[in-house]
Design an enzyme around this catalytic site. Structure first.
Site, PDB file in Angstrom:
ATOM      1  N   ASP A  11     -11.507  -8.260   7.197  1.00 41.07           N
ATOM      2  CA  ASP A  11     -12.873  -8.190   6.665  1.00 41.07           C
ATOM      3  C   ASP A  11     -13.522  -9.575   6.649  1.00 41.07           C
ATOM      4  OD1 ASP A  11     -12.909  -5.505   6.354  1.00 41.07           O
ATOM      5  OD2 ASP A  11     -13.341  -5.509   4.214  1.00 41.07           O
ATOM      6  N   LYS A  20       3.208 -15.210   2.872  1.00 41.04           N
ATOM      7  CA  LYS A  20       3.207 -16.009   1.644  1.00 41.04           C
ATOM      8  C   LYS A  20       4.665 -16.304   1.314  1.00 41.04           C
ATOM      9  CE  LYS A  20       0.958 -17.783  -1.913  1.00 41.04           C
ATOM     10  NZ  LYS A  20       0.110 -18.977  -1.791  1.00 41.04           N
ATOM     11  N   ASP A  66      -3.188 -18.082   2.078  1.00 42.72           N
ATOM     12  CA  ASP A  66      -4.310 -18.826   1.481  1.00 42.72           C
ATOM     13  C   ASP A  66      -4.883 -19.820   2.486  1.00 42.72           C
ATOM     14  OD1 ASP A  66      -1.731 -19.773   1.120  1.00 42.72           O
ATOM     15  OD2 ASP A  66      -2.171 -20.899  -0.689  1.00 42.72           O
ATOM     16  N   TYR A  93       0.820  -1.216   0.000  1.00 43.97           N
ATOM     17  CA  TYR A  93       0.000   0.000   0.000  1.00 43.97           C
ATOM     18  C   TYR A  93       0.851   1.262   0.000  1.00 43.97           C
ATOM     19  CZ  TYR A  93      -4.158  -2.835   1.064  1.00 43.97           C
ATOM     20  OH  TYR A  93      -5.174  -3.735   1.034  1.00 43.97           O
ATOM     21  N   ASP A 111      -5.665  -6.597   5.766  1.00 43.23           N
ATOM     22  CA  ASP A 111      -6.848  -5.888   5.272  1.00 43.23           C
ATOM     23  C   ASP A 111      -7.923  -6.908   4.884  1.00 43.23           C
ATOM     24  OD1 ASP A 111      -8.487  -3.925   4.311  1.00 43.23           O
ATOM     25  OD2 ASP A 111      -7.221  -3.343   2.624  1.00 43.23           O
TER      26      ASP A 111
END
Ligand code: NAD
Length: 358
Positions: A252, A192, A224, A137, A248
């Site tokens: 959610d 990851k 994942d 970001y 992020d």
């Protein structure tokens, strides 16, 4: 000494939900000095910038910032730097808010509101610790150009940069390990590392920091798999430590476990304990101005503000207990409504929480 709180309601449902949180704070009988300012789309409309200097100065000088939500489709076509959402990124950066704490707690009365089976979510209480100021970001270089290689040389392309430094990972890892010490002494670090260099450095660094916390169990999990485990067996997770973009998405996803995004509080802290406290949801333009939004995430964010920035644990407990009592009474906003419960408006929910304070 009175505590100085910057109150930034923002856009959409921001003002409605903020009014309820302020109502509850004012009923605690404490000496708060609250100062309001524009942020987001409304700030752009009034001052030409989503984070005006006056708002930033107020935030920097306050003990804590209570934030509603930003985002307004009318400003979606503005250049990126002027869009409402940039205000929140700017506040995080200027205040040095590198740690985001998002609890995902399933109140027993709301297990039916979750999309998952009650036995999967009943008693769920996890904490996502997300790094906030680095990662893809904020990483540079970024931009658009004509591709010189890749699958389509000569085509227009866009690119972003994922990057983390060792000190950045160390400080967020320490926040997670410290939090784990106050909970169930387990950290699941999500990355990851099988694909990304950044993640391999993340994993090496977290493993190193863990040596200082021999009483806390550390496990590593690929993003994942974490996305899968969060819906398969979320109660096996306690403190989930992760970077900005993975956090992020996971936070959610975690919000859905609890029944509604309208229930989820969040805290963003810097190394001086100064923080920005906000609901995890956005400005919900589809329901703005209708007095039907769920204000509980904002009310619980105010409780987190008392706990993490203002050293007022008893008052934080009082608010959290009041929310639990109101849910026990069967009062529900539309997003968490279920059979046999009483539907209330946003302001009625705020009134009920205030009335349930002990
Ligand atoms: P959103 O969180 O605003 O809404 C998603 C869905 O959840 C909508 O159906 C909405 O009605 C519902 N919802 C959200 N909060 C609720 C509440 N308190 N009570 C009841 N229902 C609620 O996400 P979105 O629709 O993707 O984004 C809307 C705007 O908010 C966009 O401009 C986006 O950029 C912005 N946004 C801001 C923040 C922030 O301020 N931190 C976070 C996410 C999105």
């Amino acid at each position: 000494m009175s505590k100085h709180i910057a109150v930034l309601p923002g856009d959409g449902i921001g003002p409605e939900i903020m009014e309820q949180a302020v109502k509850v704070l004012n009923a605690l009988g404490q000496d708060f000095e609250m100062e309001w300012a524009d942020v987001g789309g409304v700030a752009y409309a009034n001052h030409g910038h989503p984070l005006p200097q006056s708002t930033l100065d107020l935030a920097m000088q306050s003990d804590a910032v209570l934030f509603g939500a930003v985002g307004d489709f009318r400003y979606d076509t503005l250049e990126r730097a002027l869009r409402p959402e940039q205000a929140i990124l700017g506040l995080r950066k200027h205040m040095g808010l590198f740690a985001n704490l998002r609890p995902a707690k399933c109140f027993k009365e709301l297990t039916g509101a979750s999309t998952l089976r009650p036995e999967v979510v009943s008693g769920l209480d996890l904490l996502i610790v997300r790094e906030l100021t680095g990662d893809i970001y904020f990483g540079t270089p970024r931009g658009r150009r004509t591709a010189v290689d890749g699958n389509f040389p000569g085509a227009p392309e866009a690119f972003d940069t994922m990057r983390y430094s060792v000190p950045e990972v160390e400080r967020i890892a320490r926040v997670a390990f410290e939090a784990a010490r106050k909970r169930n002494k387990k950290v699941t670090s999500v990355d990851k590392a099988n694909v990304l260099e950044t993640s391999q450095l993340w994993r090496d660094t977290v493993t190193e920091v863990a040596r200082d916390y021999p009483d806390v169990t550390l496990e590593h999990m690929y993003i994942d798999n974490a996305a899968m485990q969060l819906v398969r067996a979320p109660k096996a997770l306690d403190v989930v430590l992760t970077g900005n973009i993975f956090g992020d998405i996971l936070s959610d996803e975690a919000s859905m476990l609890t029944g509604s995004i309208g229930m989820l509080a969040s805290a963003s802290l810097n190394d001086k304990k100064q923080g920005l406290f906000e609901p995890s949801h956005g400005s919900a333009p589809d329901i703005a101005g209708k007095n039907i939004a769920n204000p509980i995430a904002t009310i619980l964010s105010a409780a987190m503000m008392l706990r993490y920035s203002l050293d007022m644990n008893d008052e934080a407990d009082r608010i959290e207990d009041a929310v639990a009592r109101v849910l026990e009474q069967g009062l529900r906003t539309g997003d968490i409504m279920s059979e046999g419960c009483q539907r209330v408006s946003c302001s009625e929910m705020g009134d009920a929480v205030r009335a349930a304070l002990r």
